[in-house]
Design a protein around this motif. Sequence first.
Motif, short mmCIF file in Angstrom:
data_model
loop_
_atom_site.label_atom_id
_atom_site.label_comp_id
_atom_site.label_asym_id
_atom_site.label_seq_id
_atom_site.Cartn_x
_atom_site.Cartn_y
_atom_site.Cartn_z
N ILE A 201 -21.08 47.84 20.72
CA ILE A 201 -20.56 46.60 21.30
C ILE A 201 -20.49 46.64 22.82
O ILE A 201 -20.67 45.64 23.48
CB ILE A 201 -19.21 46.22 20.67
CG1 ILE A 201 -18.93 44.74 20.92
CG2 ILE A 201 -18.06 47.10 21.17
CD1 ILE A 201 -18.28 44.05 19.77
N ARG A 202 -20.32 47.81 23.41
CA ARG A 202 -20.19 47.88 24.87
C ARG A 202 -21.51 47.65 25.58
O ARG A 202 -21.54 47.26 26.73
CB ARG A 202 -19.61 49.23 25.30
CG ARG A 202 -18.11 49.27 25.13
CD ARG A 202 -17.49 50.54 25.66
NE ARG A 202 -16.19 50.75 25.02
CZ ARG A 202 -16.06 51.38 23.87
NH1 ARG A 202 -17.12 51.88 23.26
NH2 ARG A 202 -14.88 51.52 23.33
N GLU B 191 -12.00 44.40 12.40
CA GLU B 191 -11.68 43.29 13.28
C GLU B 191 -12.17 43.48 14.72
O GLU B 191 -12.68 42.55 15.34
CB GLU B 191 -10.17 43.06 13.27
CG GLU B 191 -9.84 41.60 13.34
CD GLU B 191 -8.41 41.29 12.98
OE1 GLU B 191 -7.86 41.97 12.08
OE2 GLU B 191 -7.85 40.37 13.60
N SER B 192 -12.05 44.69 15.23
CA SER B 192 -12.42 44.92 16.64
C SER B 192 -13.93 44.86 16.86
O SER B 192 -14.39 44.81 18.00
CB SER B 192 -11.90 46.29 17.08
OG SER B 192 -12.51 47.29 16.28
N LYS B 193 -14.69 44.89 15.79
CA LYS B 193 -16.16 44.91 15.93
C LYS B 193 -16.81 43.60 15.52
O LYS B 193 -18.04 43.49 15.47
CB LYS B 193 -16.74 46.03 15.06
CG LYS B 193 -16.39 47.41 15.55
CD LYS B 193 -17.22 48.44 14.84
CE LYS B 193 -17.14 49.78 15.54
NZ LYS B 193 -17.98 50.77 14.89
N ILE C 167 -21.84 30.68 8.06
CA ILE C 167 -21.60 31.81 8.98
C ILE C 167 -20.20 32.36 8.72
O ILE C 167 -19.22 31.62 8.74
CB ILE C 167 -21.72 31.34 10.45
CG1 ILE C 167 -23.12 30.74 10.71
CG2 ILE C 167 -21.43 32.50 11.41
CD1 ILE C 167 -23.28 30.08 12.07
N ASP C 168 -20.15 33.67 8.46
CA ASP C 168 -18.86 34.32 8.14
C ASP C 168 -18.67 35.48 9.11
O ASP C 168 -19.31 36.54 8.98
CB ASP C 168 -18.90 34.80 6.68
CG ASP C 168 -17.58 35.39 6.21
OD1 ASP C 168 -16.79 35.85 7.07
OD2 ASP C 168 -17.35 35.41 4.99
N GLU C 169 -17.77 35.31 10.07
CA GLU C 169 -17.53 36.35 11.08
C GLU C 169 -16.91 37.60 10.45
O GLU C 169 -17.17 38.72 10.89
CB GLU C 169 -16.58 35.84 12.18
CG GLU C 169 -17.11 34.67 12.98
CD GLU C 169 -16.65 33.31 12.44
OE1 GLU C 169 -16.50 33.17 11.19
OE2 GLU C 169 -16.44 32.40 13.25
#
Length: 280
Positions: free
Chosen positions: A257-258, A149-151, A219-221
């Motif tokens: 991600i950062r 989830e966090s990514k 599109i699938d997050e």
Amino acid sequence: MLSSTLAGLMSLAVTASAFTCTRQYLQEQVDKYVFMQETGQHGEFDTLSYKMVYLENNKTASILSDLPAWGLKVDAKKSILDTTLCKTFTELIITDPSHPYVIHTQMTLDEEGSVALIDSLVTDKGDWAFNATGYQYWNSLEEWAPIPESKRLSRTQLKAAADAYADRCNDTTVIVPFGTPCARLEGGAYTGRGNLTANTCNIGGLPSNVPMTNRRYVIDEVMGTVDIFLGFTGLDRTRPKEGTPDSHLFRVEDGHIRSGPNISPVSDRIVLCNERHDVE
Ligand SMILES: *[C@@H]1O[C@H](CO)[C@@H](O)[C@H](O)[C@H]1NC(C)=O
Ligand SMILES: *[C@@H]1O[C@H](CO)[C@@H](O)[C@H](O)[C@H]1NC(C)=O
Ligand SMILES: *[C@@H]1O[C@H](CO)[C@@H](O)[C@H](O)[C@H]1NC(C)=O
Ligand SMILES: *[C@@H]1O[C@H](CO)[C@@H](O)[C@H](O)[C@H]1NC(C)=O
């Protein structure tokens, strides 16, 4: 009698307006679609709209007499779910030597939750790089788990990564955010081999000045995955101005991600449908 009919109609209306497009509901539609393809029976597909349109390779076809009517032995399947557009995407691999296929299908639901469009690309012998056995082999080595989830990336980010690829086929100045490792499966041809740093999609071979038209997205997050159906202009050399039906499925993972725009499609699989010209 009349009042019970009215009550029935009212409860139908309530149900219709209460429809929410959830992952669970979309998965149920995918399951019904796969069941139809596996059995050749559409009777259990009770959520088909009365006005449902079925397309095979961008042409109107029939679930009563075309591929969904036959019953296929499916070796592998993969789906993604788009609750925003209320669409699904499914990949089916059939290696049955009597007639192998690789099928990509986008389904679109209406506002009542009925399946209004089944849009299938059916690739077959003679299509570009077609090799269902090879496709199945390389597919079996890949694992497409949900993105933690966090990514997860936003729809906008996922779409931008996939669009960059499609745009690059026309305009060579577009930078595609290929990551490493990345592998491309095109028909039965796979670019990923050897060690991870050697697995790159940045190997050239993308066309130039080829507009990718009529793009339709799923599109699938959760899966970090985008599928685009599009028209690959000029692939079929006998019809240079016409788009050939084509599906591009991208898995986008963000390992950094950062650092912002470091988006890595680790897998880009392409199913090109060359409109069944037989080259036996
Ligand atoms: C299809 O792929 C399989 C597995 O990679 C390979 O063994 C076979 O030679 C390929 N067939 C053709 C016609 O390229
Ligand atoms: C990975 O493969 C590349 C290209 O073949 C090579 O240059 C590199 O040394 C390899 N790395 C390892 C750790 O084997
Ligand atoms: C393709 O590139 C041409 C020339 O740059 C441009 O006019 C056209 O809009 C592009 N089409 C697509 C679909 O990207
Ligand atoms: C598919 O059909 C639509 C209209 O029905 C058309 O606009 C499009 O260019 C066609 N081809 C592809 C490959 O999408």
